[in-house]
Design a protein around this motif. Structure first.
Motif, mmCIF file in Angstrom:
data_model
loop_
_atom_site.group_PDB
_atom_site.id
_atom_site.type_symbol
_atom_site.label_atom_id
_atom_site.label_comp_id
_atom_site.label_asym_id
_atom_site.label_seq_id
_atom_site.Cartn_x
_atom_site.Cartn_y
_atom_site.Cartn_z
ATOM 1 N N LEU A 248 0.834 -1.200 0.000
ATOM 2 C CA LEU A 248 0.000 0.000 0.000
ATOM 3 C C LEU A 248 0.868 1.249 0.000
ATOM 4 C CD1 LEU A 248 -2.717 1.475 0.252
ATOM 5 C CD2 LEU A 248 -2.539 1.177 2.737
ATOM 6 N N PHE A 249 1.899 1.274 0.847
ATOM 7 C CA PHE A 249 2.781 2.432 0.902
ATOM 8 C C PHE A 249 3.517 2.642 -0.422
ATOM 9 C CE2 PHE A 249 3.340 1.972 5.782
ATOM 10 C CZ PHE A 249 2.078 2.508 5.965
ATOM 11 N N GLU A 250 3.775 1.543 -1.142
ATOM 12 C CA GLU A 250 4.485 1.651 -2.405
ATOM 13 C C GLU A 250 3.583 2.137 -3.542
ATOM 14 O OE1 GLU A 250 7.629 1.230 -3.264
ATOM 15 O OE2 GLU A 250 8.306 0.813 -1.233
ATOM 16 N N ILE A 251 2.354 1.652 -3.591
ATOM 17 C CA ILE A 251 1.511 1.932 -4.753
ATOM 18 C C ILE A 251 0.686 3.203 -4.606
ATOM 19 C CG2 ILE A 251 1.376 -0.509 -5.341
ATOM 20 C CD1 ILE A 251 -1.410 -0.607 -4.215
ATOM 21 N N CYS A 252 0.595 3.755 -3.389
ATOM 22 C CA CYS A 252 -0.171 4.985 -3.195
ATOM 23 C C CYS A 252 0.794 6.133 -2.910
ATOM 24 C CB CYS A 252 -1.166 4.825 -2.049
ATOM 25 S SG CYS A 252 -2.215 6.284 -1.837
ATOM 26 N N PRO A 253 0.998 7.041 -3.850
ATOM 27 C CA PRO A 253 1.960 8.131 -3.651
ATOM 28 C C PRO A 253 1.678 8.990 -2.432
ATOM 29 C CG PRO A 253 1.303 7.977 -5.953
ATOM 30 C CD PRO A 253 0.406 7.045 -5.192
ATOM 31 N N CYS A 254 0.425 9.109 -2.021
ATOM 32 C CA CYS A 254 0.113 9.943 -0.865
ATOM 33 C C CYS A 254 0.833 9.437 0.382
ATOM 34 C CB CYS A 254 -1.395 9.979 -0.627
ATOM 35 S SG CYS A 254 -2.318 10.827 -1.924
ATOM 36 N N PHE A 255 0.855 8.123 0.585
ATOM 37 C CA PHE A 255 1.569 7.563 1.721
ATOM 38 C C PHE A 255 3.075 7.769 1.549
ATOM 39 C CE2 PHE A 255 -2.452 5.304 1.895
ATOM 40 C CZ PHE A 255 -2.723 5.274 3.256
ATOM 41 N N GLY A 258 4.077 11.270 2.180
ATOM 42 C CA GLY A 258 3.986 11.582 3.604
ATOM 43 C C GLY A 258 5.264 11.218 4.336
ATOM 44 N N PHE A 259 5.793 10.017 4.068
ATOM 45 C CA PHE A 259 7.069 9.607 4.649
ATOM 46 C C PHE A 259 8.207 10.506 4.166
ATOM 47 C CE2 PHE A 259 5.053 5.244 4.981
ATOM 48 C CZ PHE A 259 5.046 5.228 6.363
ATOM 49 N N ASN A 284 7.399 -0.161 11.494
ATOM 50 C CA ASN A 284 6.935 -1.103 10.481
ATOM 51 C C ASN A 284 8.112 -1.935 9.987
ATOM 52 O OD1 ASN A 284 5.089 -2.410 8.849
ATOM 53 N ND2 ASN A 284 4.967 -0.785 7.345
ATOM 54 N N GLN A 285 8.403 -1.948 8.688
ATOM 55 C CA GLN A 285 9.528 -2.717 8.167
ATOM 56 C C GLN A 285 10.738 -1.842 7.837
ATOM 57 O OE1 GLN A 285 9.676 -6.188 7.935
ATOM 58 N NE2 GLN A 285 7.833 -5.995 9.176
ATOM 59 N N GLY A 286 10.751 -0.622 8.349
ATOM 60 C CA GLY A 286 11.914 0.235 8.209
ATOM 61 C C GLY A 286 12.067 0.930 6.881
ATOM 62 N N SER A 287 11.041 0.923 6.036
ATOM 63 C CA SER A 287 11.153 1.498 4.689
ATOM 64 C C SER A 287 11.528 2.978 4.725
ATOM 65 C CB SER A 287 9.834 1.316 3.939
ATOM 66 O OG SER A 287 9.500 -0.045 3.846
ATOM 67 N N GLN A 288 10.962 3.718 5.673
ATOM 68 C CA GLN A 288 11.236 5.151 5.744
ATOM 69 C C GLN A 288 12.726 5.418 5.945
ATOM 70 O OE1 GLN A 288 8.863 7.237 8.637
ATOM 71 N NE2 GLN A 288 10.091 9.107 8.530
ATOM 72 N N TYR A 289 13.398 4.577 6.720
ATOM 73 C CA TYR A 289 14.799 4.830 7.051
ATOM 74 C C TYR A 289 15.757 4.258 6.016
ATOM 75 C CZ TYR A 289 12.450 6.325 11.165
ATOM 76 O OH TYR A 289 11.603 6.984 12.005
ATOM 77 N N THR A 405 7.988 14.629 14.132
ATOM 78 C CA THR A 405 7.302 14.543 12.844
ATOM 79 C C THR A 405 6.027 13.727 13.006
ATOM 80 O OG1 THR A 405 8.776 12.700 12.278
ATOM 81 C CG2 THR A 405 9.311 14.853 11.378
ATOM 82 N N LEU A 406 4.967 14.177 12.366
ATOM 83 C CA LEU A 406 3.651 13.549 12.481
ATOM 84 C C LEU A 406 3.092 13.314 11.085
ATOM 85 C CD1 LEU A 406 1.200 12.729 14.311
ATOM 86 C CD2 LEU A 406 0.432 15.098 14.115
ATOM 87 N N VAL A 407 2.755 12.064 10.772
ATOM 88 C CA VAL A 407 2.124 11.716 9.494
ATOM 89 C C VAL A 407 0.845 10.955 9.827
ATOM 90 C CG1 VAL A 407 2.421 10.660 7.224
ATOM 91 C CG2 VAL A 407 4.430 11.449 8.502
ATOM 92 N N GLU A 408 -0.294 11.464 9.366
ATOM 93 C CA GLU A 408 -1.575 10.854 9.722
ATOM 94 C C GLU A 408 -2.579 10.979 8.585
ATOM 95 O OE1 GLU A 408 -2.892 9.077 12.015
ATOM 96 O OE2 GLU A 408 -1.398 9.057 13.614
ATOM 97 N N GLN A 409 -3.594 10.110 8.619
ATOM 98 C CA GLN A 409 -4.723 10.228 7.702
ATOM 99 C C GLN A 409 -5.516 11.488 8.065
ATOM 100 O OE1 GLN A 409 -3.869 7.465 9.349
ATOM 101 N NE2 GLN A 409 -4.043 5.642 8.068
ATOM 102 N N ASP A 410 -6.049 12.165 7.069
ATOM 103 C CA ASP A 410 -6.780 13.415 7.284
ATOM 104 C C ASP A 410 -8.282 13.151 7.176
ATOM 105 O OD1 ASP A 410 -7.308 16.067 7.728
ATOM 106 O OD2 ASP A 410 -6.898 16.708 5.674
ATOM 107 N N ALA A 411 -8.863 12.660 8.248
ATOM 108 C CA ALA A 411 -10.304 12.348 8.282
ATOM 109 C C ALA A 411 -10.726 12.279 9.743
ATOM 110 C CB ALA A 411 -10.597 11.020 7.585
#
Length: 538
Positions: A248-255, A258-259, A284-289, A405-411
C-alpha cells in the motif's frame, strides 16, 4: 485468517526486499476485468489468499505471477460474507450495543466540550474560566482559521426519486440511516439488495461499496472486533513477498510522499548535528529509514553517528522474520554500505507503556521523534479518562526533542456520530480506491489483497466497532494541530526547497494527485479530498 500468506520462519531476507518497481507512475493499465455478476462472493475467512508474490530478481526488479489467483466461489445467499465464520460468542445483543452507543454519545458531548474545532466552544470554555485571556488568542489562531470541522465531507446521499431504483451509494446511506435509527429489519433488507449489486473486482465505486456493506453488516451482529483481529496487513514479508501494508505504501503516492516529507524535515532540522537519535513508535519494516540512509550517503552535512530506537509490541520484536531485531540488522547493513555510523535499538513494549528511561536518550544527541500512522490508534479523552493519546505527546515533549514529525490520515473517524462517520468513511475511502485504480489494474491480486486486508480491515473497524474496540480513530489536521499545541509543541513549517522538490516529483504521477501546504502542514490527496497530512513540530 490473513490473506497475506504468513512468513516462513526459516526464510531469510535478501538485501533488496524493499525494491518494488512498477511502470511509469502516470501509466494506465488498459486491461480491465469485468466484475462478476454474482454478489460479493468472497468471505474474509473462507477464501484462499489471492497473493501474487513479489519475486525480487537479481537486477532489483519485482515480478508478479498470476498463479495464485483468488477463488471467489462462496454462496452469495449466505449471511454477511465478511463475518460468515465469526463464532456466535463474538456477537453481543443488539440492544446492549445501542445502549452503549447512547452512553458513548453522552461521553462524546463531554469530549466536544474539551476539544473542538469551532469558535463557540472557545467562547463557552473561556466564559467558564477554563482558558484565560493569555491562552484564548493563541488557541483561536490554532483552531479557527480554515480549520477542518468534524467532517469535511462534501458527498451526501441524495434521496432517490419515487419509482426509480436506488443506486448502490443511495442504498448504502439509507442503510446507515436505518442503523442509526435502530431499524434493523430495513438495514438487513438493504444489505441483501446491495450484495447483488457490488463486487470487489469491479470499478472503484463497486469495490468500496462491497466493503462498506460488510462493515454495516458486521455492525448489526457486533462482529467487527473479531474481523479486525483476523485480518492483518502487517504480516512480516517473506523472501518473495512484501506485507500488504508495504505494498500500500508503495503503490499509493500519498503515503510515500507523507514519509518523504517527514524525512526532509528530519534532515533539515538536524543539518550539521554530530549525533542524531530518532525514536520511531511504529517503524513497520523500516522502509522510511532505508530512504533516509540512502539520502545521507553523499551528504556532507550528515551526522557523525545515527541511532534509531524502534518501539513495537514484544511479540513483534522477537519475531524471527520481520521482527524489529531483524529490521535493525538490515538497517545496520545498509548504513555500513552507505558509510553512515549507525546503531539500532529495539524496545519491546506497548506504546502506552513506554517510559522515558526505556528510550535511552543520551546527552549530546539531537533527538527526533517520528509518529507515522500510529497516534490515531491510541484512545483519547472520548474513549478513556486516561487519554493515552495526549499522555504520550506530553511524555515526548518532556524529552525535549529537537523535532517531532507527524504523518496521519486526514479524516474524522474518532468523535463523529455514526451517520457523519459513515459519510466521512465513504468520502475518504472512495478517493483512496479511486487513486489505486490509477496505479494497478483491477484484476491485480496484490491490489485486491491491499484493499481487503488493509483498507477493508480499517473500514470494518470504523463502522462496526465502538468504544475501546474502535482503534482506527483518525482525526482531521485541525484536531492534530490543537493536540500538538496543547502538549506544548510549536509548528515547524517546511522550507521552500522541500515544497518545491515534492511538487516537482508529483508531476510524474497522475494529475489527480494533489498537494498543498496549509498551516505549516503538507496535505497529499486525490482530487478534492485530502488523504494524508505531514507536519513537523518543535
Amino acid at each position: 485468517m490473513s490473506f497475506v500468506r504468513r512468513a516462513d520462519p526459516s526464510t531469510t531476507y535478501i538485501d533488496n526486499i524493499y525494491i518494488h518497481k512498477f511502470g511509469a507512475p502516470n501509466s494506465k493499465f488498459a486491461a480491465q476485468r469485468e466484475a462478476p455478476s454474482t454478489a460479493f462472493q468472497n468471505s474474509f475467512y473462507n477464501q484462499q489468499a489471492s497473493t501474487t508474490p513479489y519475486v525480487v530478481t537479481a537486477d532489483g526488479h519485482s515480478q508478479t505471477s498470476a498463479e495464485n489467483q483468488s477463488n471467489f466461489c462462496s454462496d452469495a445467499a449466505k449471511d454477511s460474507p465478511v463475518v460468515s465464520n465469526v463464532s456466535d460468542n463474538q456477537s453481543s445483543e443488539l440492544e446492549v450495543e445501542f445502549d452503549e452507543d447512547e452512553i458513548r454519545l453522552k461521553l462524546q458531548e463531554l469530549e466536544h466540550a474539551l476539544l473542538d474545532d469551532g469558535d463557540d466552544i472557545l467562547f463557552e470554555i473561556s466564559q467558564a474560566g477554563s482558558i484565560n485571556d493569555e491562552w484564548a488568542d493563541p488557541m483561536k489562531n490554532v483552531l479557527l482559521p480554515n480549520s477542518p470541522k468534524e467532517s469535511e465531507s462534501s458527498i451526501s446521499c441524495a434521496g432517490s426519486n419515487i419509482g426509480e431504483p436506488r443506486t448502490p451509494k443511495q442504498l448504502l446511506f439509507d442503510c446507515a440511516t436505518a442503523l442509526s435509527e435502530y431499524n434493523i429489519d430495513e438495514a438487513q433488507a438493504i444489505i441483501m439488495e446491495l450484495r447483488q449489486m457490488v463486487s470487489i473486482q469491479g470499478d472503484p465505486s463497486q469495490r468500496i461499496a462491497a466493503y462498506l456493506v460488510e462493515g454495516l453488516a458486521a455492525r448489526i451482529v457486533a462482529s467487527g472486533k473479531g474481523i479486525y483481529k483476523a485480518l492483518t496487513c502487517k504480516d512480516p514479508p517473506t523472501l518473495y513477498q512484501l506485507s500488504a501494508m508495504q505494498i500500500l505504501f508503495e503503490i499509493c503516492p500519498c503515503f510515500r510522499f507523507g514519509f518523504m516529507a517527514a524525512n526532509y524535515a528530519i534532515i533539515e532540522a538536524c543539518r550539521g548535528e554530530d549525533k542524531l537519535h530518532i525514536i520511531d513508535f511504529d517503524i513497520n519494516q523500516g522502509s522510511q529509514y532505508i530512504t533516509l540512509l540512502q539520502y545521507l550517503t553523499n551528504n556532507a552535512n550528515k551526522p557523525r553517528h545515527l541511532r534509531i530506537t524502534g518501539v513495537d509490541d514484544p511479540e513483534t520484536v522477537q519475531r524471527t522474520v520481520g521482527g524489529l531485531k531483524v529490521i535493525g540488522q538490515r538497517l545496520e547493513k545498509l548504513a555500513e554500505d552507505c558509510g553512515v555510523s549507525f546503531e539500532f535499538r529495539a524496545v519491546g513494549a506497548n506504546i502506552a507503556d513506554v517510559t522515558p528511561t526505556m528510550l535511552d536518550c543520551r546527552p549530546g544527541e539531537a533527538l527526533v521523534v517520528n509518529f507515522a500512522f500510529q497516534l490515531h490508534h491510541l484512545p483519547d479523552e472520548s474513549v478513556s479518562i486516561m487519554n493515552e493519546r495526549d499522555q504520550l505527546l506530553r511524555m515526548v515533549k518532556g524529552l525535549q526533542p529537537k523535532l517531532v514529525t507527524l504523518v496521519e490520515q486526514d479524516a474524522n473517524t474518532n468523535t463523529a456520530p455514526f451517520q457523519i462517520r459513515f459519510r466521512e468513511v465513504y468520502d475518504y475511502y472512495s478517493a483512496l480506491f479511486d487513486s489505486l485504480d490509477a496505479t494497478l489494474p483491477r484484476e491485480s491480486p496484490d491490489r485486491m489483497n491491499v484493499e481487503r486486508q488493509c483498507l477493508a480491515r480499517e473500514i470494518v473497524n470504523i463502522l462496526a466497532c465502538e468504544g475501546p474496540d474502535r482503534v482506527e480513530r483518525y482525526e482531521v489536521a485541525g484536531k492534530w494541530r490543537a493536540r500538538m499545541t496543547m502538549a506544548g509543541f510549536t509548528p515547524c513549517p517546511f522550507n521552500g526547497s522541500v515544497i518545491g522538490g515534492i511538487r516537482s516529483l508529483l508531476k510524474s504521477y497522475c494529475d489527480r494527485y494533489k498537494f498543498e501546504e496549509d498551516h505549516g502542514g503538507l496535505h497529499f490527496g486525490w482530487g478534492e479530498k485530502s488523504l494524508i497530512v505531514s507536519s513537523a513540530w518543535r
